[in-house]
Every structure is written in structure tokens, then in C-alpha cells.
Design a protein around this motif. Structure first.
Motif: not given
Length: 367
Positions: A47, A88, A92, A347, A349
Motif C-alpha cells: 500500500a 493480505h 489491502h 487504503p 483507512q
């Protein structure tokens, strides 16, 4: 529009930008299997804003590891452990995923760098090393066994089996390691290859085994997914590989169906002394690209967004790879996007830190 943040297509793979996270050994595996460290490390870098993330040099057989902590892809346990990490990263991160496979040859059976990096002692669980010739890497290193026909075949098959595992894992691209003084580079360099059979002597003979490996890997790696090599542009030693040799090898790789090369240098012996300065290896990628037409990736002391942008915009390479710059700042791609006024995927978030919604972005360091 930023050249660095323009898309780039290799075969059926399109990268969102020209930034690549270089394969960086973490020496944190357990008998070749990825650990929670890899989950954190690769998860973060997936990311990072880079178009591609290349998993560290991964041994094709247990004896091909540099250290006891090297990542491997030589058994089912290795494959299963890496699969967990990739799930994973895909969930993400936005980077396309590649892996570099190789064999350490005479540089194997060593301590981790933070433990000194020297050869393992007799009471430190060493293993027998192999190489083109029975020449130690340096003083105090194990003298390797000169590879016979059985060794050559086994190592070639090991590369093929690792490629098959990489395909099952769904990697977007595959890179074979033929640089930094490891086994395939040891065959290519007259510094480490003193054989008197068909695998030594002339440049054509010294290329023979690396090309056999590439040919075998290309035969099993999916045609639509890019296959590349990291090659050596210069040994930095008298009588060693020079840039002309790298161009010749790259031309042969192109004939074998290789889709790109990453041009690095050094590592064949401890007394090789490169002239290190910012972008010191870019001329290797530039000349290979110009004389072969192969897409190239430049690497080596590329650290600032403006420097990376210039390499791409001037046509000196098609991609740039950064290693330690990403260790220093795992979100280097975000920094570069801010400096070059480019959009980048983050991402969900972390989207609150995007330039358009975070006032603090105007004050962030983007030099």
C-alpha cells in the motif's frame, strides 16, 4: 502529467505507475517460510503507492539460501506461508505483486547481516555450497563444490518448480536473479567461473547455464505474465563483466522471451569497489534499453521524486526501483505523488491523509 505516475504495460500486466519496490532480503523466514514480519513488511509496502512490489530474493532450494533466515519457495510449507501474506497484500494494497527467485551459490551458508554476514562456522549449522568453480567468495568463506551435471540439472529444475509455485500463488510477474554475485551471476562472470568445460571460458559458454535456466522457466511461466531478470551491468573488477557484456546477455535474454531486465552491479567478490553516487547504475539500464529495445528498470541510489521523474521522462529507463528509500519511508510513493502533483491510490483507512482532504498536506515535506 507526471511521467513517473504514467501507467506501464508489460505483456498482459499494466502497472498504475513506474515505481517498483525492489526485492529486499529480510532474513526473517523460518526454514524458508514467511513469518509475521513478512506480513507487516510486505503488507505495508503493498500500500506504499508503488505500481509493483517484488518479494525479496527467494531461494529455489534449501541449500540456495544465503542465510538460515532467507525466504524460500522450495516446499509446500513455504508456498502455504507465502499464500497467507499475499492474501493480505491483495486485500489491502494496490501494488501488483512479483517475486524474485534465485540461488546464492558460493555466497550461501552465511550469517545474517546483523550477525556479521560472515560464513557459518562448523558449529553453526552450515551446509555445503556449490558454484561454477571451487573458488571461495573471499577469505574465510567456504570453498564451494564445483557443480557437476547432476547439480546443474537439479538447480535448473528447482528454478522451474519455484516458478510453478509462483504461478499457483498468483504472482503477476516473475524475476530470476542473475546479479549481486549469486549463482547465475557466478556463471556469467570470469571472476568466479574458471570452468574448462562447455559452461566456462568464452562469454558464450559462461552464458550457457543461465540461459538454460531462463529457457526452462520461460517454458512453464504463463505467456501473458512478464518474466524478467536482474542482471549485472558491471563487476567493478578488472577482468570482470563490463557494460558491453551486459548488453550482449540482455540481447540473448530477449531472444529467449524475457520481457524486461533490471540492471544492477557488483557483488561478485568482497573486493569489488563500485563508484557509488546518486543514480550510479542508471547508465546500465539506459544503454541496455537503447541497444536491445528491452524494457528496463533502473536501480541504485534513486531517492528523490524529482530524480525518479527525470529518469522516466528522459527515457533512460521504463521503471525505477527503490529499496532503502522505501525502508526509510514505506509510503515513499505518497511522498512522490505529492511532490509531482499526481493522484495515488491509498487504503480507505488512510484516505483522510490525502492532499484533497487534509489541510496538513500543504505543509508536508515533499522535496
Amino acid at each position: 502529467m507526471s511521467a513517473l505516475f504514467s501507467p506501464f504495460t508489460l505483456k498482459e500486466l499494466t502497472l498504475a505507475n513506474r515505481i517498483v519496490v525492489s526485492p529486499m532480503c529480510q532474513y526473517s523466514a523460518e526454514d524458508g517460510s514467511a513469518t509475521d514480519w513478512h506480513l507487516a513488511h510486505l503488507g505495508t509496502l503493498s500500500a506504499s503507492g508503488a505500481g509493483a512490489l517484488i518479494v525479496e530474493a527467494t531461494a529455489v532450494e534449501r541449500e540456495g539460501r544465503i542465510t538460515h533466515g532467507d525466504l524460500g519457495l522450495y516446499n509446500d510449507a513455504n508456498e502455504e506461508a507465502l499464500a497467507r501474506i499475499l492474501v493480505h497484500c491483495r486485500a489491502h494494497g494496490s501494488a501488483r505483486l512479483g517475486i524474485q527467485i534465485g540461488h546464492a551459490g558460493r555466497k550461501a551458508s552465511a550469517h545474517k547481516p546483523w550477525d556479521g554476514g560472515r560464513a557459518l562456522g562448523v558449529n553453526e549449522d552450515p551446509w555445503t555450497t556449490i558454484a561454477p568453480s571451487a573458488l571461495a567468495f573471499g577469505e574465510g568463506w567456504h570453498v564451494p563444490r564445483e557443480m557437476d551435471e547432476a547439480d546443474l540439472e537439479r538447480v535448473k529444475v528447482a528454478h522451474v518448480e519455484a516458478a510453478r509455485r509462483a504461478e499457483r500463488l498468483g504472482f503477476d510477474l516473475l524475476e530470476v536473479h542473475a546479479a549481486h554475485g549469486y549463482l547465475l551471476h557466478q556463471f556469467l562472470s570470469p571472476i568466479s567461473n574458471h570452468r574448462i568445460d562447455g559452461y566456462g571460458g568464452s562469454a558464450e559458454n559462461r552464458m550457457r547455464f543461465p540461459l538454460e535456466v531462463v529457457r526452462a522457466v520461460r517454458a512453464v511461466w504463463p505467456e501473458g505474465r512478464p518474466l524478467g531478470l536482474r542482471i549485472t551491468g558491471r563487476d567493478w573488477m578488472q577482468g570482470g563483466i563490463e557494460l558491453e557484456d551486459a548488453v550482449t546477455f540482455a540481447n540473448r535474454l530477449k531472444q529467449e522471451g524475457v520481457d524486461f531486465v533490471c540492471a544492477s552491479s557488483g557483488g561478485v567478490a568482497p573486493n569489488a569497489v563500485p563508484r557509488i553516487e546518486p543514480g550510479y547504475q542508471i547508465p546500465f539500464a539506459e544503454r541496455v534499453k537503447r541497444e536491445t529495445g528491452l524494457p528496463t528498470r533502473a536501480v541504485g541510489l534513486i531517492s528523490t521524486p524529482k530524480q525518479a521523474e527525470a529518469i522516466i521522462s528522459e527515457g533512460r529507463a521504463d521503471m525505477i526501483a527503490l529499496g532503502r528509500a522505501f525502508l526509510d519511508n514505506p509510503h515513499w510513493g505518497w511522498l512522490a505523488a505529492r511532490a509531482l502533483n499526481a493522484e495515488i491510490e491509498r487504503p480507505v483507512q488512510y484516505q483522510r491523509a490525502a492532499d484533497k482532504v487534509w489541510p496538513g498536506a500543504a505543509y508536508a515535506d515533499a522535496n
